[in-house]
Design a protein around this motif. Sequence first.
Motif, PDB file in Angstrom:
ATOM      1  N   THR A  41       3.761   4.765  15.494  1.00  0.00           N
ATOM      2  CA  THR A  41       2.904   5.247  16.578  1.00  0.00           C
ATOM      3  C   THR A  41       2.510   6.703  16.351  1.00  0.00           C
ATOM      4  OG1 THR A  41       3.900   3.709  18.153  1.00  0.00           O
ATOM      5  CG2 THR A  41       2.770   5.616  19.081  1.00  0.00           C
ATOM      6  N   GLN A  45      -0.381   4.408  12.690  1.00  0.00           N
ATOM      7  CA  GLN A  45      -0.469   3.360  11.675  1.00  0.00           C
ATOM      8  C   GLN A  45      -0.008   2.012  12.208  1.00  0.00           C
ATOM      9  OE1 GLN A  45      -1.988   3.743   8.740  1.00  0.00           O
ATOM     10  NE2 GLN A  45      -2.388   5.830   9.445  1.00  0.00           N
ATOM     11  N   ASN A  46      -0.451   0.969  11.544  1.00  0.00           N
ATOM     12  CA  ASN A  46      -0.053  -0.394  11.854  1.00  0.00           C
ATOM     13  C   ASN A  46       1.451  -0.535  11.569  1.00  0.00           C
ATOM     14  OD1 ASN A  46       0.501  -3.148  11.767  1.00  0.00           O
ATOM     15  ND2 ASN A  46      -1.177  -3.639  10.383  1.00  0.00           N
ATOM     16  N   SER A  48       3.203  -2.983  11.023  1.00  0.00           N
ATOM     17  CA  SER A  48       3.470  -3.986   9.991  1.00  0.00           C
ATOM     18  C   SER A  48       3.355  -3.396   8.593  1.00  0.00           C
ATOM     19  CB  SER A  48       2.493  -5.155  10.118  1.00  0.00           C
ATOM     20  OG  SER A  48       2.693  -5.811  11.351  1.00  0.00           O
ATOM     21  N   GLN A  49       2.755  -2.205   8.502  1.00  0.00           N
ATOM     22  CA  GLN A  49       2.519  -1.550   7.223  1.00  0.00           C
ATOM     23  C   GLN A  49       3.504  -0.392   6.988  1.00  0.00           C
ATOM     24  OE1 GLN A  49      -1.660  -0.757   7.059  1.00  0.00           O
ATOM     25  NE2 GLN A  49      -1.604  -0.024   4.967  1.00  0.00           N
TER      26      GLN A  49
END
Length: 163
Positions: A41, A45-46, A48-49
């Motif tokens: 957060t 960024q994602n 999952s990445q």
Amino acid sequence: MKVAKNVKTNVMRILDKAKINYEVFEYPHGKEAVEGNEVATLMGQNPSQVFKTLVAKGKSGEFYVFDIPVNAHLDLKKAAKSVGEKSIEMTAVKDLVKICGYARGNVSPIGMKSEFKTVFNVTAIDFDAVYISAGKIGFQVKADPRELIGLIGADTADIVMNG
């Protein structure tokens, strides 16, 4: 998220020596480790990445390293199967420095005191780049997962809980 300048960790030196391209990112933090989802957060960024690095001990007494997305939970049975163990258990936080040379919050699959069999969750290769700890709280490196996996001789497997 900002690109960090003038910071060089052991992880970065190893990536430099291996001629692996990477970017360094810094996120705000205090003295304590920041939970993985919060890191994602803070970096925008994602999740999952963004990968977290976990250390576990097999029934055989061997230690293993597992890299999974910060928004996932390690499936101990799948993880054990991926390294050929009957079972594994998570390593106590207090033992991390002694085992791998990193404290909680800055554990990276790169640059550990010893080489351990390492498994990245198979989803890592779905991305052109993933984020891993740069070996220091507040810093992440972004790199091609295939290059990271190749550098440390890691395997990939489905090692997270479904659902």
